[in-house]
Design an enzyme around this catalytic site. Structure first.
Site, mmCIF file in Angstrom:
data_model
loop_
_atom_site.group_PDB
_atom_site.id
_atom_site.type_symbol
_atom_site.label_atom_id
_atom_site.label_comp_id
_atom_site.label_asym_id
_atom_site.label_seq_id
_atom_site.Cartn_x
_atom_site.Cartn_y
_atom_site.Cartn_z
ATOM 1 N NE ARG A 235 -4.591 -1.126 0.006
ATOM 2 C CZ ARG A 235 -4.797 -2.053 -0.720
ATOM 3 N NH1 ARG A 235 -3.975 -2.599 -1.629
ATOM 4 N NH2 ARG A 235 -5.870 -2.661 -0.674
ATOM 5 C CD GLU A 264 -2.068 3.377 -6.198
ATOM 6 O OE1 GLU A 264 -3.239 2.810 -6.652
ATOM 7 O OE2 GLU A 264 -1.239 2.662 -5.601
ATOM 8 C CG HIS A 283 -2.315 -0.504 -7.370
ATOM 9 N ND1 HIS A 283 -2.782 0.205 -6.475
ATOM 10 C CD2 HIS A 283 -2.276 -1.992 -6.883
ATOM 11 C CE1 HIS A 283 -2.977 -0.635 -5.403
ATOM 12 N NE2 HIS A 283 -2.928 -2.001 -5.661
#
Length: 326
Positions: A235, A264, A283
């Site tokens: 994370r 993000e 990600h």
């Protein structure tokens, strides 16, 4: 008879079709909010009994606007987007997706670590601008002489340790919650300070919660050996990105591989985008052809199991009174 309603919130780059098909066959109507906006979710899910949650924040205010919801199924192993205290107080189930991409994330972390140690991004840049071996910024280090340190010892970190053991000289880890019977015999257990001080490569695999938010900042990076590397596939909020860039600029960190970021995608002017010491991925550590399907099917299976038996397959929050599906 009215069919119960299940709603997917935000999907990012996932195709919900396989999960929709499972839910439909199990007797559910399905809607796709395809948004993290609370108002959009309420419009789609005002009469829903189940929410299948991507990154949308599900807090007490949103739950108060969704009085029929009985179960929250996250489309990820992490469930920090859900206010679990608020869910528990309202007697709701919360379930996650613990193992859909264990292999993918472990391999991505190992690939990132090896790319950093072998200076692959820098080597690629040297060749593209017309250089060759003598233009490399530094000599890569021999991995069998390096220690890989893991923060967290869950499924992903355990798989990474298994993959990395034949490559690195030593694998160590810190996890205050992992019981001794689940600790891999080949991994040396350490406290956080000792782990930081001894890790040539530090890879993060901890969940995000109040205890781990900002876990790796300036002080922690300074404890790491000079010339070490940081990998984060967990994370973004575990790490202070400004401290990472500062450590890279000062030369204390030799490189950082970041698959996750606090925001993000990052803003166009975020310095992390252009820093030569940072290896970025969007990600995507969890992605593969197999995992992409599992990320929508497994949450659907959680909802279906709850509807049929009164209990989902992988709960992380259990109501005080089980067995009520409506």
């Amino acid at each position: 008879m009215t069919r119960p309603l299940a709603v997917f919130t935000d999907l990012d780059d996932l195709d919900p079709a396989p999960g929709v098909a499972l839910l439909d066959r199990a007797g559910f109507d399905v809607r796709i909010a395809d948004s993290a906006d609370p108002d959009a979710i309420v419009r789609a899910a005002s009469d829903a009994v189940a929410l299948l949650v991507g990154y949308a924040r599900v807090d007490a205010d949103l739950l108060d606007r969704l009085p029929h919801v009985r179960i929250l199924a996250t489309l990820s192993a992490g469930y920090d987007m859900v206010d679990t205290d608020a869910a528990r107080a309202r007697g709701l189930w919360v379930c996650n997706l613990p193992d859909a991409a264990t292999e993918e994330v472990a391999v991505h972390a190992l690939a990132s670590a090896l790319s950093l140690v072998r200076d692959l991004p820098q080597a690629d840049a040297v060749v593209r601008r017309g250089g060759w071996t003598t233009d490399l910024p530094r000599l890569p280090r021999r991995t069998s002489e390096l220690t890989l340190g893991l923060v967290g010892m869950g499924r992903i970190a355990s798989r990474l340790a298994e993959l990395a053991a034949p490559i690195f000289g030593r694998v160590t880890a810190y996890d205050p919650l992992c019981p001794p019977e689940r600790w891999p015999a080949a991994v040396r257990r350490m406290d956080l300070d000792a782990l930081l001080a001894g890790s040539d490569v530090l890879s993060l695999h901890a969940p995000l919660n109040d205890a781990t938010r900002g876990l790796i900042g300036r002080a922690q990076l300074e404890r790491m050996p000079a010339g070490s590397f940081l990998v984060n596939v967990a994370r973004g909020e575990l790490v202070d990105p400004a401290a990472v860039l500062e450590a890279l600029d000062g030369g204390h960190l030799a490189g950082a591989a970041l698959d996750v970021l606090p925001v993000e995608p990052p803003a166009p002017d975020d310095p992390v985008r252009t820093h030569p010491g940072v290896l970025l991925s969007p990600h995507s550590a969890f992605l593969s052809d197999a995992s992409r399907r599992a990320y929508v099917e497994r949450p659907a299976e959680n909802v279906i199991a709850w509807h049929r038996t009164g209990r989902p397959l992988t709960p992380v929050v259990t109501p005080a009174t089980e067995g009520n599906t409506h």
